[in-house]
Design a protein around this motif. Structure first.
Motif, short mmCIF file in Angstrom:
data_model
loop_
_atom_site.label_atom_id
_atom_site.label_comp_id
_atom_site.label_asym_id
_atom_site.label_seq_id
_atom_site.Cartn_x
_atom_site.Cartn_y
_atom_site.Cartn_z
N HIS A 150 53.44 -1.83 75.68
CA HIS A 150 53.78 -0.78 74.71
C HIS A 150 54.29 0.49 75.41
CE1 HIS A 150 52.28 -2.91 71.20
NE2 HIS A 150 51.20 -3.22 71.88
N GLY A 151 55.05 0.27 76.50
CA GLY A 151 55.63 1.41 77.22
C GLY A 151 54.73 2.00 78.29
N ASP A 152 53.47 1.57 78.34
CA ASP A 152 52.56 2.08 79.38
C ASP A 152 52.62 1.16 80.59
OD1 ASP A 152 51.71 4.10 77.67
OD2 ASP A 152 50.19 2.79 76.75
N PRO A 153 52.98 1.69 81.79
CA PRO A 153 53.13 0.85 83.00
C PRO A 153 51.83 0.15 83.39
CG PRO A 153 54.11 3.02 83.32
CD PRO A 153 53.32 3.09 82.05
N ILE A 154 51.98 -1.12 83.86
CA ILE A 154 50.85 -1.89 84.39
C ILE A 154 50.91 -1.92 85.91
CG2 ILE A 154 49.63 -4.09 84.35
CD1 ILE A 154 51.05 -4.73 81.74
N ARG A 155 52.02 -2.47 86.42
CA ARG A 155 52.24 -2.54 87.86
C ARG A 155 53.72 -2.30 88.14
NH1 ARG A 155 48.28 -5.56 90.82
NH2 ARG A 155 49.68 -5.38 92.61
N TYR A 156 54.00 -1.58 89.22
CA TYR A 156 55.39 -1.33 89.59
C TYR A 156 55.93 -2.40 90.54
CZ TYR A 156 54.90 3.31 87.53
OH TYR A 156 54.70 4.35 86.66
N ASP A 157 55.03 -3.04 91.33
CA ASP A 157 55.48 -4.04 92.29
C ASP A 157 55.69 -5.38 91.60
OD1 ASP A 157 52.87 -4.29 91.71
OD2 ASP A 157 52.15 -4.55 93.77
N VAL A 158 56.20 -6.33 92.35
CA VAL A 158 56.56 -7.64 91.79
C VAL A 158 55.31 -8.49 91.62
CG1 VAL A 158 57.99 -9.70 92.07
CG2 VAL A 158 58.81 -7.49 92.90
N MET A 159 55.11 -9.01 90.38
CA MET A 159 53.98 -9.88 90.07
C MET A 159 54.52 -11.21 89.56
SD MET A 159 51.49 -7.94 90.86
CE MET A 159 50.18 -9.00 90.31
N GLU A 160 53.87 -12.28 90.00
CA GLU A 160 54.34 -13.61 89.59
C GLU A 160 53.89 -13.95 88.18
OE1 GLU A 160 54.07 -18.28 91.05
OE2 GLU A 160 53.17 -16.68 92.25
N LYS A 161 52.72 -13.42 87.76
CA LYS A 161 52.18 -13.86 86.46
C LYS A 161 51.29 -12.77 85.87
CE LYS A 161 49.11 -17.10 86.58
NZ LYS A 161 48.48 -18.45 86.69
N TYR A 162 51.38 -12.65 84.51
CA TYR A 162 50.48 -11.80 83.74
C TYR A 162 49.80 -12.69 82.69
CZ TYR A 162 52.56 -7.50 85.59
OH TYR A 162 52.97 -6.48 86.41
N THR A 163 48.48 -12.51 82.54
CA THR A 163 47.72 -13.29 81.58
C THR A 163 47.01 -12.35 80.60
OG1 THR A 163 47.35 -15.04 83.21
CG2 THR A 163 45.94 -15.05 81.25
N PHE A 164 47.09 -12.69 79.29
CA PHE A 164 46.46 -11.86 78.25
C PHE A 164 45.62 -12.76 77.35
CE2 PHE A 164 50.47 -9.99 79.49
CZ PHE A 164 50.14 -8.66 79.73
N ARG A 165 44.37 -12.36 77.12
CA ARG A 165 43.47 -13.09 76.24
C ARG A 165 43.43 -12.42 74.87
NH1 ARG A 165 40.60 -17.14 78.22
NH2 ARG A 165 40.42 -17.39 80.49
N GLY A 166 43.21 -13.22 73.84
CA GLY A 166 43.21 -12.69 72.48
C GLY A 166 41.90 -12.91 71.75
N ASP A 167 41.78 -12.28 70.59
CA ASP A 167 40.62 -12.43 69.72
C ASP A 167 41.09 -12.88 68.34
OD1 ASP A 167 38.75 -11.60 71.61
OD2 ASP A 167 39.16 -9.49 71.17
N THR A 168 40.28 -13.69 67.68
CA THR A 168 40.59 -14.17 66.34
C THR A 168 40.06 -13.16 65.31
OG1 THR A 168 40.44 -16.47 67.04
CG2 THR A 168 40.27 -16.03 64.67
#
Length: 647
Positions: A150-168
């Motif tokens: 949502h426009g807020d930076p997470i990491r500036y360097d190169v990352m191979e993978k991002y994982t996000f968990r959800g709720d029902t």
């Protein structure tokens, strides 16, 4: 090295601009993860593997593949790969992943092009949302750089993978809760219903909608809106959509008709605005519709309203006014009966149409005021007959002064007569009789005010000696009787000015007082302010000035020192010049009730007061004549009150 750093900075700025633009256009998306895919020069592809459930979503990238996979959908099961042919600049490609759980919609935007991985399939009751980031992988040579949520930076360097968990969660309930907190909540509801890609009924806890597809040859449609189960079938609003609602330039258009039983989304604006519970929203897909040749009609069913309330249809264009702003523009109110109200609207663009309940003005002590005025008018009626007979019988009856006085007496007589008749005719007569009586009562009022103005003008001519010769009498009759005929004739030609008027007592609102008078609508109110109050202001102001001038003149006479003579002078001229009507402008503040009673007493007895004045003048004149006959010096004394009686 320096060149590579400049290139990286350039792409960072580009990505930030891309993120800002997307934030402004896609701010309603529940999940938005953006970044820049750093890849090689070889052929590339977008790979995805999506399943139902609510576990996690994984966004990863390497030299050749951008991958989206996981279990977060409600009904969508998709697995495929998309070849990407275009060659990006500097081996980098900006992208965003959008997830809308309510719609079960997943979109990947890559290099400005949208790839829909999961199509919307209606609004989902249970969905996977509130995606939170899990542990990140170690940096790599190829992958995702400048990742953000949502426009807020997470990491500036190169990352191979991002994982996000959800709720029902219950997606519909959460959406309604969020919509109720925003000024544009009604817009949000109608837009998400439009994007649900469904026709027919679409249900939400906060609203029920019907999506109608208007195709070629659409001839109009009448429908009853969907409603919650707890609403009686005979209380559900109905809508008529005319054929002109269908755009000729589009082969197919969708219209959303939404029924809101809860008015929480529409609170705001003026504190004295009261809305009925039922609200209807209408919107057409990607169109702004105005100036329809045939109106859209919305019929509301409701309990009978109290007599001190009125019904008016209003609308709120949420596209133009973010804040709640109800307006009457483009809405016509048709009262079918005491339980049904129909709203006709000639424009349509994402706005709600509803019935507004506004409290009518009530009058305190109406019975007492009516009784006082009726008795006063009856006394004045008899007094005017006596005074008119006396003015015709007295010597010098053909003088201009006497003729002007008689014109005023006739006008007051007509005013009292029609006021006494108006209540009776309003109860027993039909609409035509009440319209005629109302116009005659208005004519008598205007004639009374005009003759008072003629008295002021005539007195001015006598005191200032403006003309050597007397003006033609027809000029006064034209102003006193002719001008009111012209004004009432203009109002009659306009139409919808006169008729049956209800005046509601505050202590018994179920038994209003009926009279034939000017109606309570916009045209009548405008005529009242311009004609009635305008003429009254002229009469009162000119009468007050002339009263001051006359009193200043007669103060030079010796008889002024007699208290009863001074009182009779001021009181008689005050009634004659109409300045007592100025009490109507003082009807406000803590003394408003006392002023209102004083206004009714004085002005209803005006004919009686004028009769007393002329009787006193005649007695004083006879006394002065007797004194003049017995005293040689008496001839020099003239009754000061006759300064304006001589012609």
């Amino acid at each position: 090295m320096e060149r590579n750093q400049k290139t990286v900075r350039m792409w960072i700025i580009t990505c930030l601009l891309f993120i800002l633009v997307q934030a402004s256009t896609e701010n309603d998306r529940v999940f938005k993860m953006c970044g820049t895919w750093r890849h090689g020069n070889a052929s590339r592809n977008l790979k995805y593997d999506l399943k139902t459930g609510c576990k996690e979503i994984e966004i990863s990238a390497n030299e050749r593949t951008l991958s989206i996979k996981g279990s977060i959908t409600a009904k969508c099961t998709q697995s495929s790969s998309i070849n990407l042919e275009s060659k990006p600049l500097q081996n980098q490609s900006p992208f965003c992943v959008f997830w809308e759980p309510l719609l079960d919609l997943l979109i990947v935007q890559l290099n400005g092009k949208n790839h829909t991985l999961c199509q919307t399939n209606g609004l989902q009751e249970t969905c996977c949302t509130d995606l939170s980031q899990e542990k990140q992988e170690t940096p790599a040579l190829y992958g995702i750089v400048n990742g953000s949520i949502h426009g807020d930076p997470i990491r500036y360097d190169v990352m191979e993978k991002y994982t996000f968990r959800g709720d029902t969660i219950n997606c519909k309930k959460k959406f309604c809760d969020e919509a109720s907190k925003k000024p544009s909540g009604a817009n949000m509801i109608e837009e998400v219903v439009m994007k649900s890609n469904k026709t027919g009924r679409v249900d939400l806890p906060c609203a029920q909608s019907t999506v109608i597809e208007m195709k070629e040859g659409f001839t109009g449609l009448s429908l009853t809106l969907p409603a919650p189960r707890n609403v009686a079938p005979n209380m559900i609003p109905s809508v008529y959509l005319p054929s002109c609602l269908k755009s000729m330039s589009r082969s197919t258009s969708k219209v959303v008709c939404t029924y809101y039983k809860n008015k929480t989304l529409f609170q705001g604006g003026s504190s004295d605005v009261v809305l009925l519970d039922d609200i209807v929203g209408l919107s057409v897909e990607n169109e702004i519709i105005e100036n329809l040749p045939e109106p859209v009609k919305i019929r509301f069913y409701h309990s009978p309203l109290s007599l001190n309330h009125s019904r008016r249809c209003v609308s709120w264009d949420t596209r133009k006014n973010i804040e709640v702003n109800w307006t009457y523009d483009g809405c016509e109110t048709v009262e079918i009966n005491e339980r049904e109200t129909e709203c006709h609207s000639n424009h349509l663009t994402y706005f709600a149409i509803l019935v507004q309940v506004e409290q009518k003005a009530t009058v305190r002590h109406l019975k007492a005021l009516t009784f006082i005025t009726a008795v006063g008018c009856a006394v004045s009626l008899v007094s005017c007959l006596v005074l008119f007979y006396w003015l015709c019988k007295r010597r010098g009856k053909k003088t201009q002064t006497s003729l002007v006085h008689r014109g005023l007496v006739v006008a007051i007589f007509l005013l009292c007569l029609f006021f006494i008749l108006t209540g009776t005719l309003a109860n027993v007569g039909d609409g035509i009789i009440c319209k005629i009586t109302g116009s005659l009562l208005h004519y008598a009022l205007l004639s009374t005010l005009c003759w008072m103005a003629m008295e002021v003008f005539h007195t001015f001519l006598l005191i200032r000696k403006v003309f050597n010769s007397t003006l033609p009498t027809w000029i006064f009759y034209l102003g006193g009787f002719g001008l009111p005929v012209l004004l009432v004739g203009i109002l009659l030609s306009i139409g919808d000015i006169y008729g049956k008027r209800d005046i509601i007592p505050s202590d018994d609102i179920k038994n209003p007082y009926h009279m034939c008078w000017m109606l309570m609508n916009d045209k009548s109110l405008l005529a009242h302010y311009i004609v009635n109050l305008g003429l009254l202001a002229v009469v009162v102001s000119s009468g007050a000035v002339m009263l001051f001038v006359v009193v200043r003149e007669i103060r030079k006479r010796p008889d002024w020192k007699k208290s009863h003579v001074a009182f009779l002078s001021i009181w008689g001229l005050t009634c004659l010049f109409g300045t007592t009507w100025g009490l109507g402008f003082l009807d406000f503040g803590p003394l408003s009730e006392a002023i209102l009673f004083l206004f009714c007493i004085i002005n209803s007895l005006q004919g009686f007061f004028l009769m007393l004045r002329y009787y006193a003048l005649d007695r004083m004149k006879n006394d002065d004549r007797s004194i003049s006959d017995r005293s040689s010096s008496g001839s020099s004394k003239q009754p000061m009150l006759h300064t304006h009686e001589k012609s």
